[in-house]
Design a protein around this motif. Structure first.
Motif, short mmCIF file in Angstrom:
data_model
loop_
_atom_site.label_atom_id
_atom_site.label_comp_id
_atom_site.label_asym_id
_atom_site.label_seq_id
_atom_site.Cartn_x
_atom_site.Cartn_y
_atom_site.Cartn_z
N ASP A 263 -67.08 68.25 6.39
CA ASP A 263 -66.04 69.39 7.46
C ASP A 263 -65.19 67.98 7.95
OD1 ASP A 263 -67.25 69.66 10.96
OD2 ASP A 263 -65.44 70.50 10.31
N ALA A 264 -63.94 68.56 8.38
CA ALA A 264 -63.23 67.12 8.74
C ALA A 264 -63.61 67.13 10.28
CB ALA A 264 -61.43 67.28 8.44
N GLY A 265 -63.51 65.69 10.24
CA GLY A 265 -63.20 65.33 11.80
C GLY A 265 -62.59 64.99 12.75
N VAL A 266 -62.27 64.07 13.48
CA VAL A 266 -60.60 64.34 14.09
C VAL A 266 -60.10 63.52 13.96
CG1 VAL A 266 -59.48 63.85 16.64
CG2 VAL A 266 -61.95 64.54 16.33
N THR A 267 -58.59 64.34 13.44
CA THR A 267 -57.17 63.28 12.97
C THR A 267 -55.88 63.42 13.30
OG1 THR A 267 -57.25 66.02 11.71
CG2 THR A 267 -58.10 64.90 10.49
N GLN A 268 -55.75 62.75 13.60
CA GLN A 268 -54.03 61.87 13.89
C GLN A 268 -53.53 61.36 13.63
OE1 GLN A 268 -56.90 59.34 17.49
NE2 GLN A 268 -55.25 59.77 17.96
N SER A 269 -51.98 62.06 13.64
CA SER A 269 -50.83 61.19 13.01
C SER A 269 -49.52 61.29 14.05
CB SER A 269 -50.38 62.51 12.23
OG SER A 269 -50.35 63.96 12.26
N PRO A 270 -49.03 59.99 13.35
CA PRO A 270 -48.69 59.51 12.05
C PRO A 270 -49.90 58.20 12.26
CG PRO A 270 -47.06 58.95 13.70
CD PRO A 270 -47.79 59.91 14.26
N THR A 271 -50.25 57.49 11.75
CA THR A 271 -51.56 56.53 12.14
C THR A 271 -50.13 54.74 12.32
OG1 THR A 271 -51.14 55.44 9.44
CG2 THR A 271 -52.99 56.64 9.75
N HIS A 272 -49.12 54.81 11.62
CA HIS A 272 -48.62 53.47 12.74
C HIS A 272 -47.09 54.24 13.25
CE1 HIS A 272 -52.22 51.72 10.21
NE2 HIS A 272 -51.86 50.53 11.56
N LEU A 273 -46.88 54.00 14.24
CA LEU A 273 -45.15 54.16 14.77
C LEU A 273 -44.79 53.30 15.52
CD1 LEU A 273 -43.56 56.75 14.45
CD2 LEU A 273 -45.10 57.14 16.88
N VAL B 257 -69.27 71.87 24.42
CA VAL B 257 -70.23 71.60 26.08
C VAL B 257 -71.06 71.71 24.94
CG1 VAL B 257 -71.35 72.54 27.47
CG2 VAL B 257 -68.37 72.65 27.79
N GLY B 258 -71.51 70.55 24.91
CA GLY B 258 -72.98 70.57 24.50
C GLY B 258 -72.76 69.63 23.45
N GLU B 259 -72.73 69.21 22.48
CA GLU B 259 -71.91 68.23 21.49
C GLU B 259 -71.14 67.33 22.51
OE1 GLU B 259 -71.61 70.76 16.91
OE2 GLU B 259 -70.21 69.54 18.30
N ARG B 260 -71.60 66.25 21.81
CA ARG B 260 -70.82 64.77 21.60
C ARG B 260 -69.36 64.55 21.22
NH1 ARG B 260 -72.56 61.09 17.10
NH2 ARG B 260 -71.56 61.48 15.25
N ILE B 261 -68.88 63.87 22.45
CA ILE B 261 -67.56 64.15 21.67
C ILE B 261 -66.79 63.10 20.97
CG2 ILE B 261 -65.43 62.64 23.35
CD1 ILE B 261 -66.52 62.85 25.82
N ARG B 262 -65.99 62.86 19.90
CA ARG B 262 -65.72 63.02 18.53
C ARG B 262 -64.50 61.61 18.70
NH1 ARG B 262 -69.86 63.19 14.45
NH2 ARG B 262 -71.24 65.05 14.63
N PHE B 263 -64.48 60.73 18.12
CA PHE B 263 -62.80 60.24 18.88
C PHE B 263 -62.70 59.83 16.89
CE2 PHE B 263 -62.42 58.29 22.95
CZ PHE B 263 -63.48 58.49 23.26
N GLY B 264 -60.81 60.47 16.93
CA GLY B 264 -60.39 59.89 15.63
C GLY B 264 -59.45 58.91 15.46
N GLN B 265 -59.24 58.20 14.55
CA GLN B 265 -58.89 56.95 13.84
C GLN B 265 -57.95 56.01 15.16
OE1 GLN B 265 -61.25 56.36 12.61
NE2 GLN B 265 -60.48 55.21 10.41
N GLY B 266 -56.85 57.26 15.86
CA GLY B 266 -55.72 56.50 16.75
C GLY B 266 -54.59 56.34 15.83
N THR B 267 -53.15 56.46 16.72
CA THR B 267 -52.31 56.53 16.68
C THR B 267 -51.55 54.93 17.12
OG1 THR B 267 -51.61 58.60 15.89
CG2 THR B 267 -49.85 56.27 16.74
#
Lengths: 111, 112
Positions: A1-11, A96-106
């Motif tokens: 199961d993919a987590g949080v995905t962000q795009s692009p990685t750098h800009l 609600v009821g689940e922990r906050i998940r972070f992406g790798q960031g841009t």
């Protein structure tokens, strides 16, 4: 199961330009929040989206705007970029009821 | 408003040393408290959490106890390893808000 995905990685953008960052939340999460992390600082809350509406907003100017789509994915838009907008932009998803998940960031660099 | 204050870094220790990173908070409601870790070039990972007074969160040898009387949530580890080198963030979340307020972070470097 993919987590949080962000795009692009750098800009790299020039002052005055506009930028759009994208985020896909973890499967099952319906709330997306965006944070700005300047170099050497803790993340600062920008805003949060739920049911395609902005639910909460931090102390950021109107140049920062966002959107949430029916599939819960989200975009962060920044207009009229300033050098001070250079930062790591983190997307976080939650339910609600689940922990906050972070992406790798841009990593945005404004030159 | 709600805020979190962490001890200033950077912190440099030798391997197997005892670690304490101080964290205090100000909140109008009844927050949950968290420690997050950020390794170089990566996002934030939840290290541990506590949701009410006197709760102790623990993970990977790290511990922190929610102290309502002193509004603190200090991070401790009895014997640090080189692999613990990272930036550590203390954070709070007012229950139901799903929004985190972070401290400024403490950079930890462990030397072999």
């Amino acid at each position: 199961d993919a987590g949080v995905t962000q795009s692009p990685t750098h800009l790299i953008k020039t002052r005055g330009q506009q930028v759009t960052l994208r985020c896909s939340p973890k499967s099952g999460h319906d709330t997306v929040s965006w944070y700005q992390q300047a170099l050497g600082q803790g993340p600062q809350f920008i805003f949060q989206y739920y049911e395609e509406e902005e639910r909460q907003r931090g102390n950021f100017p109107d140049r920062f705007s966002g959107h949430q789509f029916p599939n819960y994915s989200s975009e962060l838009n920044v207009n009229a970029l300033l050098l001070g907008d250079s930062a790591l932009y983190l997307c976080a998803s939650s339910w609600v009821g689940e922990r906050i998940r972070f992406g790798q960031g841009t990593r945005l660099t404004v030159v | 408003g709600d805020s979190v204050t962490q001890m200033e870094g950077p912190v440099t220790l030798s391997e197997e040393a005892f670690l304490t990173i101080n964290c205090t908070y100000t909140a109008t409601g009844y927050p949950s408290l968290f420690w997050y870790v950020q390794y170089p070039g990566e996002g934030l990972q939840l290290l541990l959490k506590a949701t009410k007074a006197d709760d102790k969160g623990s993970n990977k040898g790290f511990e922190a106890t929610y102290r309502k009387e002193t509004t603190s949530f200090h991070l401790e580890k009895g014997s640090v390893q080189v692999s613990d080198s990272a930036v550590y963030f203390c954070a709070l979340n007012i229950q139901g808000a799903q929004k985190l307020v972070f401290g400024q972070g403490t950079r930890l470097t462990i030397n072999p």
